[in-house]
Design an enzyme around this catalytic site. Structure first.
Site, PDB file in Angstrom:
ATOM      1  N   HIS A 297      35.611  38.286  36.417  1.00 28.08           N
ATOM      2  CA  HIS A 297      36.938  38.173  37.009  1.00 28.08           C
ATOM      3  C   HIS A 297      37.693  36.941  36.459  1.00 28.08           C
ATOM      4  O   HIS A 297      38.419  36.257  37.159  1.00 28.08           O
ATOM      5  CB  HIS A 297      36.801  38.048  38.528  1.00 28.08           C
ATOM      6  CG  HIS A 297      37.908  38.687  39.322  1.00 28.08           C
ATOM      7  ND1 HIS A 297      37.733  39.828  40.043  1.00 28.08           N
ATOM      8  CD2 HIS A 297      39.205  38.327  39.524  1.00 28.08           C
ATOM      9  CE1 HIS A 297      38.863  40.136  40.665  1.00 28.08           C
ATOM     10  NE2 HIS A 297      39.783  39.236  40.355  1.00 28.08           N
TER      11      HIS A 297
ATOM     12  N   TYR B 230      40.872  48.179  44.042  1.00 25.59           N
ATOM     13  CA  TYR B 230      40.203  47.385  45.069  1.00 25.59           C
ATOM     14  C   TYR B 230      39.971  48.346  46.214  1.00 25.59           C
ATOM     15  O   TYR B 230      40.922  48.956  46.715  1.00 25.59           O
ATOM     16  CB  TYR B 230      41.102  46.245  45.550  1.00 25.59           C
ATOM     17  CG  TYR B 230      41.017  44.995  44.709  1.00 25.59           C
ATOM     18  CD1 TYR B 230      39.793  44.453  44.335  1.00 25.59           C
ATOM     19  CD2 TYR B 230      42.179  44.326  44.328  1.00 25.59           C
ATOM     20  CE1 TYR B 230      39.729  43.292  43.581  1.00 25.59           C
ATOM     21  CE2 TYR B 230      42.121  43.157  43.575  1.00 25.59           C
ATOM     22  CZ  TYR B 230      40.892  42.650  43.211  1.00 25.59           C
ATOM     23  OH  TYR B 230      40.830  41.501  42.476  1.00 25.59           O
TER      24      TYR B 230
ATOM     25  N   ASP C 233      33.457  42.692  41.897  1.00 18.04           N
ATOM     26  CA  ASP C 233      33.043  41.283  41.874  1.00 18.04           C
ATOM     27  C   ASP C 233      33.853  40.415  42.832  1.00 18.04           C
ATOM     28  O   ASP C 233      33.855  39.193  42.728  1.00 18.04           O
ATOM     29  CB  ASP C 233      33.128  40.718  40.439  1.00 18.04           C
ATOM     30  CG  ASP C 233      34.518  40.863  39.845  1.00 18.04           C
ATOM     31  OD1 ASP C 233      35.460  41.198  40.584  1.00 18.04           O
ATOM     32  OD2 ASP C 233      34.655  40.641  38.623  1.00 18.04           O
TER      33      ASP C 233
HETATM   34  C1  FNR Z   1      42.806  38.754  37.558  1.00 15.61           C
HETATM   35  N1  FNR Z   1      41.758  39.676  37.560  1.00 15.61           N
HETATM   36  C2  FNR Z   1      41.827  40.775  38.393  1.00 15.61           C
HETATM   37  N2  FNR Z   1      40.845  41.713  38.359  1.00 15.61           N
HETATM   38  C3  FNR Z   1      40.906  42.799  39.151  1.00 15.61           C
HETATM   39  O1  FNR Z   1      40.021  43.641  39.076  1.00 15.61           O
HETATM   40  N3  FNR Z   1      41.954  42.953  40.019  1.00 15.61           N
HETATM   41  C4  FNR Z   1      42.962  42.054  40.121  1.00 15.61           C
HETATM   42  O2  FNR Z   1      43.904  42.219  40.911  1.00 15.61           O
HETATM   43  C5  FNR Z   1      42.905  40.914  39.292  1.00 15.61           C
HETATM   44  N4  FNR Z   1      43.882  39.957  39.343  1.00 15.61           N
HETATM   45  C6  FNR Z   1      43.871  38.911  38.467  1.00 15.61           C
HETATM   46  C7  FNR Z   1      44.930  38.010  38.471  1.00 15.61           C
HETATM   47  C8  FNR Z   1      44.957  36.977  37.546  1.00 15.61           C
HETATM   48  C9  FNR Z   1      46.115  36.042  37.523  1.00 15.61           C
HETATM   49  C10 FNR Z   1      43.888  36.826  36.624  1.00 15.61           C
HETATM   50  C11 FNR Z   1      43.903  35.713  35.602  1.00 15.61           C
HETATM   51  C12 FNR Z   1      42.834  37.692  36.635  1.00 15.61           C
HETATM   52  C13 FNR Z   1      40.652  39.562  36.596  1.00 15.61           C
HETATM   53  C14 FNR Z   1      41.033  40.237  35.285  1.00 15.61           C
HETATM   54  O3  FNR Z   1      41.056  41.637  35.414  1.00 15.61           O
HETATM   55  C15 FNR Z   1      40.045  39.898  34.147  1.00 15.61           C
HETATM   56  O4  FNR Z   1      38.740  40.119  34.582  1.00 15.61           O
HETATM   57  C16 FNR Z   1      40.191  38.453  33.663  1.00 15.61           C
HETATM   58  O5  FNR Z   1      41.539  38.050  33.707  1.00 15.61           O
HETATM   59  C17 FNR Z   1      39.682  38.316  32.237  1.00 15.61           C
HETATM   60  O6  FNR Z   1      39.703  37.003  31.837  1.00 15.61           O
HETATM   61  P1  FNR Z   1      40.874  36.331  30.940  1.00 15.61           P
HETATM   62  O7  FNR Z   1      41.265  37.314  29.858  1.00 15.61           O
HETATM   63  O8  FNR Z   1      42.004  36.060  31.890  1.00 15.61           O
HETATM   64  O9  FNR Z   1      40.221  35.105  30.425  1.00 15.61           O
END
Ligand code: FNR
Length: 367
Positions: free
Chosen positions: A253, A134, A162
């Site tokens: 995301h 990030y 995103d």
């Molecule tokens: C995320 N995701 C996410 N992405 C990212 O770039 N940085 C982050 O800190 C987080 N944190 C995060 C927390 C939680 C609890 C979730 C569920 C998701 C998004 C993650 O990388 C990914 O894009 C999605 O989780 C993919 O979808 P599914 O497999 O959860 O359906």
């Protein structure tokens, strides 16, 4: 249920819902607004049908592959999800161990609840890890972090694009966040609002002014491959390739940001076409997808449509979910004892369920 009665990633989700604290469950399970995109992520796979060919020798099926130069046992990685300690007291390190057992890659989140170095230290010397970034409004902070990661042997920089503003995840917003904050927040002394859920408490430092010029700048501060995570159109995938990135992750995301963004699998074919049309795949540009991957057939569809690999977020989190004393006072001793013992084995098994539930050779299906 007993471990040998767990057949798929949905079973783990059901158990997690009962075992996790309300705060953890709300944070993990929530999507933005009406959660239409979150549901669509998995539902979109239901609209893709297979074209199975028969009389093909499938005695030996090898699902190993290479991602950004690393050999892995399957085209699946554990993607970055913040705050693994909400669901397991040892946090991301448990995912590191599970990734090692399965010889797959773990993407370390900026907002990990373990320190970055502890997560790297927990890995085997041969294990590949990536970093999800990030981007901080103070670019020097991001630069230091990236260069430190490169020194520690991280093999890919995934810049999340995103989340310029945080999605409204209302389930999460109804909870108060009462945990310690990750290192990133501590270092920046960012003000923490604990009254509107976990996501709002930890994301204040993310810079909404991030744009393509910054990507060019990141290329000057690291030699790691740069991959843009959170691309949602063919046009932006083309721009990423032209900007000198080594790949993109098509992702919304996990449906936690822009509701009504399309699912990654829905746009994958048109993204591949657009990249092919401009000969942008010729230098090894890689396309990953995440969101709603729950079964081997989902992975299979993504690979058949052109993805190099897929990421899983929630399935990994729920597979290591464990009653956390600090956050869940209502859980009884027995559940605690049982989940304690089985944690890493659980993830190992759940990951295996996913790819091997579809024992079909990847070559037989064409769109
Ligand atoms: C995320 N995701 C996410 N992405 C990212 O770039 N940085 C982050 O800190 C987080 N944190 C995060 C927390 C939680 C609890 C979730 C569920 C998701 C998004 C993650 O990388 C990914 O894009 C999605 O989780 C993919 O979808 P599914 O497999 O959860 O359906």
């Amino acid at each position: 249920p007993r471990l040998d009665e767990m057949y798929n990633s949905f079973d783990f989700e059901t158990v997690a819902k009962n075992v996790l604290s309300p705060v953890a469950w709300a944070y993990y399970s929530s999507g933005s607004d009406d959660e239409i995109t979150m549901r669509e992520n998995h539902n979109a796979f239901h609209r893709i049908w297979l074209k199975p060919r028969v009389l093909v020798n499938v005695k030996e099926v090898d699902v190993s592959t290479t991602m950004l130069g690393s050999k892995v046992d399957m085209p699946l990685y554990i993607t970055a999800t913040a705050l693994a300690k909400l669901g397991h007291p040892e946090g991301e390190v448990v995912l590191t161990q599970a990734a090692a057992k399965n010889n797959i890659i773990q993407m370390i989140p900026t907002l990990a609840s373990c320190s970055f170095d502890d997560i790297v230290d927990a890995a085997l010397a041969t294990q590949t890890q990536w970093l999800q970034l990030y981007v901080n409004a103070d670019r020097e902070v991001s630069k230091k972090f990236v260069q430190h990661a490169e020194k520690r042997g991280i093999k890919g920089l995934f810049i999340t694009v995103d989340a310029p503003q945080l999605g409204r995840r209302e389930k999460d917003m109804r909870q108060k966040y009462d945990q310690d904050t990750p290192d990133e927040i501590e270092r920046n002394k960012t003000e923490v609002n604990r009254n509107e859920g976990a996501a709002r408490a930890i994301s204040q430092f993310i810079d909404p002014s991030l744009c393509w010029d910054d990507i060019a700048w990141f290329r000057t501060v690291t030699k790691m491959p740069i991959i843009i995570k959170g691309v949602q159109t063919a046009d932006d995938a083309v721009l990423a390739a032209k900007a000198g990135c080594q790949g993109v992750v098509l992702s919304n995301h996990g449906g936690r940001q822009l509701d009504f963004a399309p699912s990654a699998i829905e746009i994958l074919a048109e993204v591949m076409d657009a990249l092919r049309a401009e000969c942008l795949l010729d230098n090894g540009f890689e396309v990953y997808v995440d969101g709603g991957i729950r079964r081997g057939s989902d992975i299979f569809k993504a690979i058949a449509l052109g993805a190099t690999g897929v990421g899983i977020g929630r399935p990994a989190l729920v597979s290591v979910s464990k009653t956390n004393e600090r956050t869940n006072k209502r859980t009884n001793e027995q559940t605690n004892k049982q989940t304690n013992k089985q944690t890493t084995t659980k993830l190992t098994l759940s990951l295996l369920f996913i790819p091997y539930s579809m024992p079909c050779p990847l070559t037989v299906w064409k769109v």
